[in-house]
Scaffold this motif. Structure first.
Motif, PDB file in Angstrom:
ATOM      1  N   LEU A  89       1.866  -2.959   2.702  1.00 57.25           N
ATOM      2  CA  LEU A  89       0.549  -2.477   3.149  1.00 57.25           C
ATOM      3  C   LEU A  89      -0.604  -2.986   2.276  1.00 57.25           C
ATOM      4  O   LEU A  89      -1.520  -2.243   1.935  1.00 57.25           O
ATOM      5  CB  LEU A  89       0.541  -0.942   3.179  1.00 57.25           C
ATOM      6  CG  LEU A  89       1.562  -0.257   4.090  1.00 57.25           C
ATOM      7  CD1 LEU A  89       1.472   1.268   3.936  1.00 57.25           C
ATOM      8  CD2 LEU A  89       1.354  -0.637   5.553  1.00 57.25           C
ATOM      9  N   LEU A  90      -0.562  -4.266   1.936  1.00 56.31           N
ATOM     10  CA  LEU A  90      -1.546  -4.806   0.991  1.00 56.31           C
ATOM     11  C   LEU A  90      -2.978  -4.680   1.499  1.00 56.31           C
ATOM     12  O   LEU A  90      -3.906  -4.436   0.721  1.00 56.31           O
ATOM     13  CB  LEU A  90      -1.212  -6.275   0.688  1.00 56.31           C
ATOM     14  CG  LEU A  90       0.161  -6.531   0.066  1.00 56.31           C
ATOM     15  CD1 LEU A  90       0.374  -8.023  -0.157  1.00 56.31           C
ATOM     16  CD2 LEU A  90       0.320  -5.765  -1.244  1.00 56.31           C
ATOM     17  N   TRP A  91      -3.181  -4.858   2.788  1.00 53.85           N
ATOM     18  CA  TRP A  91      -4.515  -4.703   3.381  1.00 53.85           C
ATOM     19  C   TRP A  91      -4.916  -3.226   3.428  1.00 53.85           C
ATOM     20  O   TRP A  91      -6.027  -2.843   3.065  1.00 53.85           O
ATOM     21  CB  TRP A  91      -4.526  -5.300   4.789  1.00 53.85           C
ATOM     22  CG  TRP A  91      -5.818  -5.157   5.540  1.00 53.85           C
ATOM     23  CD1 TRP A  91      -6.231  -4.073   6.255  1.00 53.85           C
ATOM     24  CD2 TRP A  91      -6.871  -6.125   5.639  1.00 53.85           C
ATOM     25  NE1 TRP A  91      -7.470  -4.296   6.804  1.00 53.85           N
ATOM     26  CE2 TRP A  91      -7.875  -5.557   6.445  1.00 53.85           C
ATOM     27  CE3 TRP A  91      -7.039  -7.415   5.143  1.00 53.85           C
ATOM     28  CZ2 TRP A  91      -9.058  -6.241   6.763  1.00 53.85           C
ATOM     29  CZ3 TRP A  91      -8.213  -8.100   5.458  1.00 53.85           C
ATOM     30  CH2 TRP A  91      -9.204  -7.507   6.254  1.00 53.85           C
ATOM     31  N   GLN A  92      -3.995  -2.401   3.846  1.00 56.12           N
ATOM     32  CA  GLN A  92      -4.295  -1.001   4.133  1.00 56.12           C
ATOM     33  C   GLN A  92      -4.535  -0.148   2.888  1.00 56.12           C
ATOM     34  O   GLN A  92      -5.210   0.886   2.955  1.00 56.12           O
ATOM     35  CB  GLN A  92      -3.160  -0.379   4.958  1.00 56.12           C
ATOM     36  CG  GLN A  92      -2.984  -0.986   6.341  1.00 56.12           C
ATOM     37  CD  GLN A  92      -2.053  -2.208   6.354  1.00 56.12           C
ATOM     38  OE1 GLN A  92      -1.830  -2.832   5.322  1.00 56.12           O
ATOM     39  NE2 GLN A  92      -1.515  -2.536   7.515  1.00 56.12           N
ATOM     40  N   ILE A  93      -3.979  -0.540   1.738  1.00 57.55           N
ATOM     41  CA  ILE A  93      -4.103   0.309   0.547  1.00 57.55           C
ATOM     42  C   ILE A  93      -5.254  -0.117  -0.361  1.00 57.55           C
ATOM     43  O   ILE A  93      -5.299   0.260  -1.533  1.00 57.55           O
ATOM     44  CB  ILE A  93      -2.789   0.335  -0.265  1.00 57.55           C
ATOM     45  CG1 ILE A  93      -2.430  -1.063  -0.792  1.00 57.55           C
ATOM     46  CG2 ILE A  93      -1.662   0.934   0.550  1.00 57.55           C
ATOM     47  CD1 ILE A  93      -1.310  -1.045  -1.808  1.00 57.55           C
ATOM     48  N   ALA A  94      -6.208  -0.856   0.181  1.00 60.28           N
ATOM     49  CA  ALA A  94      -7.335  -1.338  -0.624  1.00 60.28           C
ATOM     50  C   ALA A  94      -8.019  -0.210  -1.399  1.00 60.28           C
ATOM     51  O   ALA A  94      -8.455  -0.396  -2.539  1.00 60.28           O
ATOM     52  CB  ALA A  94      -8.343  -2.051   0.277  1.00 60.28           C
ATOM     53  N   TYR A  95      -8.115   0.979  -0.807  1.00 63.68           N
ATOM     54  CA  TYR A  95      -8.757   2.111  -1.483  1.00 63.68           C
ATOM     55  C   TYR A  95      -7.837   3.322  -1.587  1.00 63.68           C
ATOM     56  O   TYR A  95      -8.301   4.450  -1.747  1.00 63.68           O
ATOM     57  CB  TYR A  95     -10.069   2.479  -0.775  1.00 63.68           C
ATOM     58  CG  TYR A  95     -11.223   1.635  -1.250  1.00 63.68           C
ATOM     59  CD1 TYR A  95     -11.852   1.896  -2.469  1.00 63.68           C
ATOM     60  CD2 TYR A  95     -11.656   0.552  -0.507  1.00 63.68           C
ATOM     61  CE1 TYR A  95     -12.891   1.107  -2.923  1.00 63.68           C
ATOM     62  CE2 TYR A  95     -12.705  -0.253  -0.952  1.00 63.68           C
ATOM     63  CZ  TYR A  95     -13.320   0.032  -2.167  1.00 63.68           C
ATOM     64  OH  TYR A  95     -14.346  -0.771  -2.613  1.00 63.68           O
ATOM     65  N   SER A  96      -6.554   3.100  -1.508  1.00 65.36           N
ATOM     66  CA  SER A  96      -5.602   4.203  -1.689  1.00 65.36           C
ATOM     67  C   SER A  96      -5.495   4.560  -3.171  1.00 65.36           C
ATOM     68  O   SER A  96      -5.623   3.698  -4.039  1.00 65.36           O
ATOM     69  CB  SER A  96      -4.216   3.808  -1.172  1.00 65.36           C
ATOM     70  OG  SER A  96      -4.254   3.441   0.184  1.00 65.36           O
ATOM     71  N   GLU A  97      -5.241   5.830  -3.432  1.00 64.77           N
ATOM     72  CA  GLU A  97      -4.935   6.268  -4.794  1.00 64.77           C
ATOM     73  C   GLU A  97      -3.443   6.032  -5.013  1.00 64.77           C
ATOM     74  O   GLU A  97      -2.613   6.469  -4.213  1.00 64.77           O
ATOM     75  CB  GLU A  97      -5.277   7.746  -4.979  1.00 64.77           C
ATOM     76  CG  GLU A  97      -6.713   8.113  -4.625  1.00 64.77           C
ATOM     77  CD  GLU A  97      -7.746   7.421  -5.510  1.00 64.77           C
ATOM     78  OE1 GLU A  97      -7.400   7.064  -6.660  1.00 64.77           O
ATOM     79  OE2 GLU A  97      -8.892   7.250  -5.061  1.00 64.77           O
TER      80      GLU A  97
END
Length: 224
Positions: free
Chosen positions: A183-191
């Motif tokens: 999920l490299l794109w999706q976790i750009a702002y995940s904690e």
């Protein structure tokens, strides 16, 4: 307090746990499935709407054939035994990644998705034969074929996770601090929370502790 809609998990450490405790990597995968069930139940209690589980990566094909065979058999048995239970619990099962497995497993995956498609309490996204780089290449090709403008909004339409909110939290167990093409794109702002425990040792208390930490974090998204 931060709202929590989506938790993504890299369930690392099953094999190591199996060798350490049962002298068998397969036994570790079996024990890891028990943890999956615990986290599903706790996610419902916490009113989380999406969890994404990194179940089998595109790189995992490099593992010994016997271990791969066991993993898929474990998944087949889980689907056969638990799909009715998941459906009754109003849980939706969604597969992200390429369904290129045996005819039997492909059928079970399609059946599980179709049976639970209208369920709304919790959506479980199983990342199977999934690799984020492959996903992005697929999306780029789709954009090009449809002659669409290259931007974030259009690219997101062709990701495997379209219509799924980006993860608020990424948890990786197993005392390893890397993202492993997930999920490299999706976790750009995940904690991101790296957990020392191996996945079979991870429990509801560990999960709740991370959730409580997340809710207290000040999330700026680039601002002050």
């Amino acid at each position: 307090m931060n709202p929590l809609n989506h938790v993504a998990i890299i369930m690392d450490g099953n094999g190591r746990w199996g060798i350490k405790n049962k002298n068998s990597r397969n036994e570790g995968h079996k024990a890891g499935l028990i943890t999956v069930e615990k986290i599903i139940k706790e996610s419902i209690k916490q009113n989380i709407k999406h969890i994404t589980l990194y179940t089998f990566s595109t790189e995992n094909w490099k593992r010994p054939k016997q271990e791969i065979k066991y993993l898929f058999k474990l998944l087949e048995n889980f689907l056969k035994k638990k799909i009715d239970y998941l459906h009754k619990q109003d849980i939706k099962l969604n597969i992200i990644g390429k369904k290129s497995f045996s005819n039997k497993l492909n059928f079970l995956l399609r059946f599980a998705e179709k049976k639970t498609i209208k369920n709304k309490k919790l959506q479980i996204n199983l990342a199977l034969n999934y690799g984020s780089k492959n996903e992005l290449i697929y999306a780029f090709k789709k954009l090009k074929n449809k002659n669409l403008t290259m931007n974030e909004k259009n690219l997101s339409k062709f990701l495997y996770t379209k219509n799924i909110p980006d993860p608020d939290i990424l948890i990786r167990t197993g005392n390893t601090m890397r993202l492993s093409n997930f999920l490299l794109w999706q976790i750009a702002y995940s904690e991101i929370f790296f957990e020392k425990k191996l996945w079979p040792d991870f429990n509801e208390k560990d999960f709740i502790k991370i959730i409580n930490k997340f809710k207290k974090i000040k999330r700026n998204y680039g601002s002050i």
